[in-house]
Design a protein around this motif. Structure first.
Motif, PDB file in Angstrom:
ATOM      1  N   TRP A 108      13.327  -9.338  -5.109  1.00  0.00           N
ATOM      2  CA  TRP A 108      13.826  -8.182  -5.852  1.00  0.00           C
ATOM      3  C   TRP A 108      14.604  -8.612  -7.088  1.00  0.00           C
ATOM      4  O   TRP A 108      14.643  -7.880  -8.072  1.00  0.00           O
ATOM      5  N   GLU A 126      12.815   1.211   1.796  1.00  0.00           N
ATOM      6  CA  GLU A 126      13.166   0.338   0.676  1.00  0.00           C
ATOM      7  C   GLU A 126      12.753   0.972  -0.654  1.00  0.00           C
ATOM      8  O   GLU A 126      13.507   0.938  -1.632  1.00  0.00           O
ATOM      9  N   LEU A 127      11.582   1.573  -0.711  1.00  0.00           N
ATOM     10  CA  LEU A 127      11.120   2.220  -1.944  1.00  0.00           C
ATOM     11  C   LEU A 127      12.028   3.382  -2.339  1.00  0.00           C
ATOM     12  O   LEU A 127      12.243   3.632  -3.526  1.00  0.00           O
ATOM     13  N   ARG A 128      12.571   4.079  -1.353  1.00  0.00           N
ATOM     14  CA  ARG A 128      13.474   5.209  -1.645  1.00  0.00           C
ATOM     15  C   ARG A 128      14.698   4.760  -2.445  1.00  0.00           C
ATOM     16  O   ARG A 128      15.264   5.544  -3.200  1.00  0.00           O
ATOM     17  N   TYR A 130      14.711   2.841  -4.882  1.00  0.00           N
ATOM     18  CA  TYR A 130      14.346   2.626  -6.277  1.00  0.00           C
ATOM     19  C   TYR A 130      13.683   3.844  -6.928  1.00  0.00           C
ATOM     20  O   TYR A 130      13.433   3.826  -8.119  1.00  0.00           O
ATOM     21  N   TYR A 131      13.399   4.866  -6.145  1.00  0.00           N
ATOM     22  CA  TYR A 131      12.735   6.060  -6.677  1.00  0.00           C
ATOM     23  C   TYR A 131      13.783   7.131  -6.974  1.00  0.00           C
ATOM     24  O   TYR A 131      14.616   7.425  -6.120  1.00  0.00           O
ATOM     25  N   TYR A 151       4.699  -6.075  -4.543  1.00  0.00           N
ATOM     26  CA  TYR A 151       4.697  -4.913  -5.415  1.00  0.00           C
ATOM     27  C   TYR A 151       5.745  -5.015  -6.507  1.00  0.00           C
ATOM     28  O   TYR A 151       6.793  -5.645  -6.329  1.00  0.00           O
ATOM     29  N   LEU A 153       8.769  -3.730  -8.489  1.00  0.00           N
ATOM     30  CA  LEU A 153       9.953  -2.965  -8.137  1.00  0.00           C
ATOM     31  C   LEU A 153      10.189  -1.771  -9.048  1.00  0.00           C
ATOM     32  O   LEU A 153      10.708  -0.744  -8.619  1.00  0.00           O
ATOM     33  N   PRO A 156       7.985   2.330  -8.147  1.00  0.00           N
ATOM     34  CA  PRO A 156       7.898   2.722  -6.733  1.00  0.00           C
ATOM     35  C   PRO A 156       6.866   3.813  -6.468  1.00  0.00           C
ATOM     36  O   PRO A 156       6.222   3.811  -5.411  1.00  0.00           O
ATOM     37  N   VAL A 159       3.524   2.275  -5.981  1.00  0.00           N
ATOM     38  CA  VAL A 159       3.426   1.641  -4.661  1.00  0.00           C
ATOM     39  C   VAL A 159       3.098   2.700  -3.613  1.00  0.00           C
ATOM     40  O   VAL A 159       2.221   2.499  -2.768  1.00  0.00           O
TER      41      VAL A 159
END
Length: 181
Positions: A108, A126-128, A130-131, A151, A153, A156, A159
């Motif tokens: 990251w 984890e994606l949440r 960054y979104y 993916y 970063l 998101p 992804v």
């Protein structure tokens, strides 16, 4: 989704991580060490590079270079981590030190997220972070699907689209809301 503050005075350097994740690269110094507080752990460092993650009452420290002296707020136990080591600290104290895979665990820092056989529920969590909106999964069967991938970063939503495509999940997109079902 990280919150951080710092205070630097003549005799004291303190940083606080209230939530999220931060990477510190500390140059050699003959002055006071930098003290970093993150929930249940305090780190004291000089001339080192390491990450601290603090989410949901649990901290994790990952040392890339140098040594990090740790103490916990539960019982003031102490641990010294060396380069290539990682440890989790919860409300009841230290876990066992583990080997750090810096290329994966600290990806990251280079703008990547790398998962190896990770449950979709953890990938989405984890994606949440960054979104800038909501990512919702309404399909319980997707939660346990194993995900392996490398993916970007900063994308998101791309992804999530990719994960929906490879699992044949239906994806509904709205402003600031993405629903997998």
């Amino acid at each position: 989704n990280s919150a951080f503050s710092s205070s630097i005075k003549d005799q004291q350097r303190i940083a606080r991580l209230y939530q999220g994740e931060a990477f510190f690269e500390i140059a050699p110094s003959h002055g006071q060490p930098l003290e970093i507080d993150a929930g249940p752990v305090r780190a004291s460092v000089r001339d080192t590079a390491f990450a601290v993650r603090y989410l949901n009452g649990e901290a994790q420290v990952q040392v890339q270079r140098g040594d990090v002296d740790l103490s916990n707020t539960f019982d003031d136990a102490r641990v010294r981590l060396r380069a290539g080591e990682s440890i989790r600290i919860g409300p009841k104290g230290f876990g066992q030190p583990a080997k750090l895979d810096a290329s994966k665990d600290l990806a990251w820092v280079q703008g990547r997220l790398i998962f190896e056989n990770c449950p979709m529920s953890e990938v989405l969590a984890e994606l949440r972070r960054y979104y800038p909106g909501w990512i919702v999964n309404t399909n319980d069967q997707l939660a346990s699907v194993a995900v392996t991938g490398n993916y970007r970063l900063d994308q998101p939503l791309d992804v999530v689209r990719s994960l929906a495509h490879i699992t044949s999940a239906k994806l509904s997109e709205y402003p600031a809301l993405v629903i997998l079902n």
